[in-house]
Design a protein around this motif. Structure first.
Motif, PDB file in Angstrom:
ATOM      1  N   LEU A 158      -7.858  12.684  -0.206  1.00  0.00           N
ATOM      2  CA  LEU A 158      -8.871  11.726   0.313  1.00  0.00           C
ATOM      3  C   LEU A 158     -10.016  11.957  -0.264  1.00  0.00           C
ATOM      4  N   ASN A 173       0.727   4.070  -2.885  1.00  0.00           N
ATOM      5  CA  ASN A 173       0.426   5.215  -2.502  1.00  0.00           C
ATOM      6  C   ASN A 173       1.271   6.327  -3.196  1.00  0.00           C
ATOM      7  N   VAL A 189     -12.797   5.497   4.404  1.00  0.00           N
ATOM      8  CA  VAL A 189     -12.375   6.819   4.029  1.00  0.00           C
ATOM      9  C   VAL A 189     -13.079   8.101   4.549  1.00  0.00           C
ATOM     10  N   VAL A 239     -11.160   8.289  -3.624  1.00  0.00           N
ATOM     11  CA  VAL A 239     -10.726   7.102  -3.055  1.00  0.00           C
ATOM     12  C   VAL A 239     -10.292   6.070  -4.126  1.00  0.00           C
ATOM     13  N   HIS A 240      -9.110   5.652  -3.981  1.00  0.00           N
ATOM     14  CA  HIS A 240      -8.857   4.637  -4.994  1.00  0.00           C
ATOM     15  C   HIS A 240      -8.767   3.168  -4.298  1.00  0.00           C
ATOM     16  N   GLN A 252       0.806  -1.343  -0.186  1.00  0.00           N
ATOM     17  CA  GLN A 252       0.042   0.180   0.245  1.00  0.00           C
ATOM     18  C   GLN A 252       0.836   1.359   0.119  1.00  0.00           C
ATOM     19  N   GLN A 296      -5.372   4.062   1.750  1.00  0.00           N
ATOM     20  CA  GLN A 296      -5.011   4.954   0.420  1.00  0.00           C
ATOM     21  C   GLN A 296      -3.842   4.644  -0.386  1.00  0.00           C
ATOM     22  N   PRO A 297      -3.885   3.826  -1.605  1.00  0.00           N
ATOM     23  CA  PRO A 297      -5.035   3.201  -1.905  1.00  0.00           C
ATOM     24  C   PRO A 297      -5.567   1.934  -1.424  1.00  0.00           C
TER      25      PRO A 297
END
Length: 259
Positions: free
Chosen positions: A116, A106, A217, A119-120, A102, A147-148
Motif C-alpha cells: 500500500l 488486485n 489508503v 496506490v494504484h 477490484q 487496491q487498486p
C-alpha cells in the motif's frame, strides 16, 4: 505511508489523466511520486491472461438491480469480454460488481507494487456497482476504494441521481406518450446543473474522486461528511457539482492537508 501514486488512463473517455496527475502533484507531499500509465485493463489483459480476465469480467456482470448473484460462464459472453478488453470502443451497456473487478485486478498487480505504499488508481470505462445489504439492491458507484482503486468515468454521469426536475419531466412525458423520452431530450429541457456523457467538466470532477482513493489508503477515511468538499461521497448530481466544481474545494479540515 504512501510514496507512489500510479494513475491509469481511460483512453475511450473524456478524462485527461495527465491533468489529473498534475493536480494531484500540487496537493500531495512533494515526496510522493505521481505517475501516469497506459490503460490498466490493457496491462492486466496482456497476452495469455486476457481470457482469464475476460472470465472474471463475465463473472462480475450484474443481472438485475435486486439480484445479488452475478455472472455467467457462457462462452459468448466471455468472448465479448475478450473483444472489449482488446478494443474498449466495442463495449458499453453492462454493469459490473465493482468489488469483484477490484479483486480480479488486485491479483494482477506486480508483487513489487502491491504494497500500500504504492496506490494504484485506474480510470475505467466500465459502469460499476456495489451491493447494499441495507436495502437489498445494487448501487452504481463513481469509485470503488481500495487496491487498486477503480474510478468509473461513466459512473460519474450515471451513479449520482439527477435533479428532481429530471425525473418529473421523465414521468410527465411517459404519461403523455407511454414511453420514456430519449435522455438527450431530457437533458436539453431540464434546468439544473448535472454532468452528461463526455461532459467538458469530466476531468475536473474526477480529480476529487481520484484524491479520495489516495486519501483512503493513507488515512483510512473513506469520505468527508461535509457536502462542499472534494472528498464528499455525493449521491446526487447537484451534490457532485457542489463538491467537485465549485469553491471552496475542501472543507476547513481537508484544506489544511490538501488546500
Amino acid at each position: 505511508m504512501v510514496d507512489t501514486v500510479v494513475l491509469y488512463r481511460a483512453p475511450t473517455t473524456a478524462a485527461d489523466a495527465e491533468e489529473i496527475g498534475a493536480w494531484l502533484r500540487e496537493r500531495l507531499d512533494p515526496a510522493v511520486d505521481v505517475r501516469v500509465r497506459e490503460r490498466f485493463l490493457a496491462r492486466a489483459a496482456d497476452g495469455e491472461s486476457r481470457t482469464d480476465l475476460a472470465e472474471s469480467f463475465a463473472a462480475a456482470r450484474v443481472h438485475s438491480p435486486f439480484e445479488r448473484d452475478t455472472g455467467t460462464a457462457m462462452l459468448g459472453v466471455v468472448r465479448y469480454e475478450e473483444r472489449v478488453l482488446a478494443d474498449p470502443d466495442r463495449g458499453g451497456g453492462v454493469l459490473y460488481d465493482g468489488r469483484a473487478l477490484q479483486r480480479a485486478l488486485n491479483a494482477r498487480l506486480s508483487s513489487s507494487e502491491a504494497p500500500l505504499s504504492t496506490v494504484h488508481v485506474a480510470l475505467v470505462d466500465r459502469a460499476m456497482a456495489t451491493w447494499g445489504d441495507h436495502d437489498g439492491r445494487w448501487h452504481k458507484r463513481v469509485n470503488v476504494l481500495g487496491q487498486p482503486a477503480l474510478v468509473s468515468v461513466p459512473g460519474l454521469y450515471e451513479a449520482p441521481a439527477r435533479p428532481e426536475a429530471y425525473y418529473r419531466e421523465q414521468g410527465a412525458h411517459a404519461m403523455l406518450s407511454g414511453d420514456a423520452p430519449p435522455r438527450e431530450v431530457l437533458e436539453s429541457v431540464v434546468d439544473g446543473d448535472f454532468l452528461i456523457d463526455d461532459d467538458p467538466r469530466t476531468t475536473e470532477a474526477l480529480k476529487g474522486y481520484v484524491l479520495q482513493a489516495v486519501h483512503y489508503v493513507e488515512t483510512g477515511e473513506a469520505f468527508c461528511d461535509t457536502d462542499a468538499c472534494r472528498l464528499a461521497d455525493s449521491h446526487r448530481q447537484p451534490g457532485v457539482v457542489e463538491a467537485q466544481l465549485r469553491e471552496p474545494a475542501f472543507c476547513e479540515r481537508h484544506a489544511a492537508r490538501y488546500g
